[in-house]
Motif scaffolding. Structure first.
Motif, short mmCIF file in Angstrom:
data_model
loop_
_atom_site.label_atom_id
_atom_site.label_comp_id
_atom_site.label_asym_id
_atom_site.label_seq_id
_atom_site.Cartn_x
_atom_site.Cartn_y
_atom_site.Cartn_z
N MET A 140 -5.13 16.40 -12.62
CA MET A 140 -5.73 17.73 -12.58
C MET A 140 -7.18 17.63 -12.13
SD MET A 140 -6.42 20.32 -15.78
CE MET A 140 -7.42 21.78 -15.56
N ASN A 141 -7.52 18.31 -11.05
CA ASN A 141 -8.90 18.35 -10.60
C ASN A 141 -9.64 19.51 -11.27
OD1 ASN A 141 -8.70 16.15 -8.89
ND2 ASN A 141 -8.08 17.39 -7.14
N ILE A 142 -10.86 19.24 -11.68
CA ILE A 142 -11.64 20.27 -12.38
C ILE A 142 -13.00 20.46 -11.73
CG2 ILE A 142 -10.51 19.97 -14.62
CD1 ILE A 142 -12.90 18.20 -15.46
N ASN A 143 -13.50 21.69 -11.87
CA ASN A 143 -14.86 22.02 -11.48
C ASN A 143 -15.67 22.21 -12.76
OD1 ASN A 143 -14.00 22.09 -8.79
ND2 ASN A 143 -13.51 24.28 -8.91
N VAL A 144 -16.80 21.52 -12.85
CA VAL A 144 -17.55 21.53 -14.11
C VAL A 144 -18.98 22.00 -13.91
CG1 VAL A 144 -16.13 19.63 -14.98
CG2 VAL A 144 -18.36 19.12 -13.97
N LEU A 147 -23.34 11.22 -14.36
CA LEU A 147 -22.98 10.00 -13.64
C LEU A 147 -21.49 9.70 -13.76
CD1 LEU A 147 -26.04 7.72 -14.52
CD2 LEU A 147 -25.52 8.78 -12.31
N GLU A 148 -20.91 9.96 -14.94
CA GLU A 148 -19.47 9.76 -15.10
C GLU A 148 -18.68 10.75 -14.25
OE1 GLU A 148 -18.22 7.08 -16.72
OE2 GLU A 148 -20.38 6.66 -16.82
N CYS A 149 -19.18 11.98 -14.18
CA CYS A 149 -18.49 12.99 -13.37
C CYS A 149 -18.56 12.66 -11.88
CB CYS A 149 -19.11 14.37 -13.62
SG CYS A 149 -18.77 15.06 -15.26
N PRO A 157 -12.42 10.58 -10.36
CA PRO A 157 -11.59 11.24 -9.33
C PRO A 157 -11.08 12.62 -9.73
CG PRO A 157 -10.36 9.48 -10.42
CD PRO A 157 -11.77 9.35 -10.88
N ASP A 158 -11.04 12.93 -11.03
CA ASP A 158 -10.54 14.23 -11.46
C ASP A 158 -11.58 15.34 -11.40
OD1 ASP A 158 -8.08 13.14 -11.91
OD2 ASP A 158 -8.28 13.01 -14.09
N VAL A 159 -12.84 14.98 -11.17
CA VAL A 159 -13.91 15.98 -11.08
C VAL A 159 -14.16 16.28 -9.61
CG1 VAL A 159 -16.30 16.55 -11.60
CG2 VAL A 159 -14.95 15.19 -13.23
N ALA A 160 -13.83 17.51 -9.22
CA ALA A 160 -13.93 17.90 -7.81
C ALA A 160 -15.30 18.45 -7.45
CB ALA A 160 -12.86 18.93 -7.48
N GLU A 161 -15.87 19.25 -8.36
CA GLU A 161 -17.14 19.91 -8.07
C GLU A 161 -17.99 19.92 -9.33
OE1 GLU A 161 -18.71 24.43 -7.16
OE2 GLU A 161 -16.84 23.79 -6.20
#
Length: 219
Positions: free
Chosen positions: A1-5, A20-22, A26-30
């Motif tokens: 699941m890709n997420i925008n945070v 830095l972790e985000c 790979p699951d963090v898109a934006e």
């Protein structure tokens, strides 16, 4: 699941570590950074809004829509502050932004960095712990997907620019503390990984103490 945070507080130690972790996950898109001053970060995932007044978010409200998670790492120390001012800068400020996000993103996962020793009863003798407890409780009423992070001593991620001066001088204690008192020591990498994991998979608890953060951070 890709997420925008959305990340607040990325110019501070905790927020930078989470960011830095985000950046590498790979699951963090934006990533939307909301700060009072520029971070200096340039990355394809990152968009940054410089906004000085967190009590008036109306000018940027439309830019806060369409996000899956908020990693709220903005906070102040209670040292030298009056009780009223600390409440304003902790409870009032956090809930002002949280209410706006809840209105525009009702399914959003809200991760709040509280602290070890936070008082969920709101009745204890320590003023800052009561305020943090009240903030946690309000957020859990507001969001069905709200997670309260209660870290203790956090080891910074190598290469971080923003590290509290005290941590620079006592960082050597981390391996000893982790071995002897694992319930009080974690890394900022574990905090960031745990936030990403609760945003993508959820977690069995909504209040995460240090041991919970470490476990959830493993995925």
């Amino acid at each position: 699941m890709n997420i925008n945070v959305i990340i607040t507080g990325a110019t501070g130690m905790v927020g930078e570590g989470v960011m830095l972790e985000c950046l590498s996950h790979p699951d963090v898109a934006e990533i939307l950074l909301i700060n009072r001053k520029p971070t200096g970060v340039s990355h394809p995932k990152v968009r940054e809004i410089i906004h000085t007044d967190f009590f008036d978010l109306t000018p940027i409200e439309d830019q806060l829509k369409g996000y899956n998670a908020c990693f709220f790492c903005l906070g102040v120390s209670s040292v030298g502050m009056s009780k009223d001012e600390y409440k304003r800068m902790t409870y009032d400020l956090t809930l002002h932004m949280a209410n706006l996000l809840a209105k525009n993103n009702p399914d959003l996962t809200f991760c709040y960095v509280s602290g070890s020793g936070t008082d969920s009863t709101e009745q204890g003798r320590v003023a800052w712990a009561r305020v943090k407890g009240a903030t946690e409780n309000a957020l859990m009423r507001l969001f069905k997907n709200a997670y309260m992070f209660r870290p203790g001593f956090m080891k910074a991620t190598p290469g971080q620019k923003n590290v509290l001066s005290a941590y620079k001088y006592i960082g050597w204690l981390y391996p000893i503390g982790r071995a002897l008192f694992p319930s009080g020591f974690c890394t900022l990498a574990e905090v960031g990984q745990a936030m990403i994991n609760v945003a993508t998979k959820g977690a069995p608890k909504h209040i995460l103490e240090v041991k919970d953060i470490v476990e959830v951070g493993k995925g």
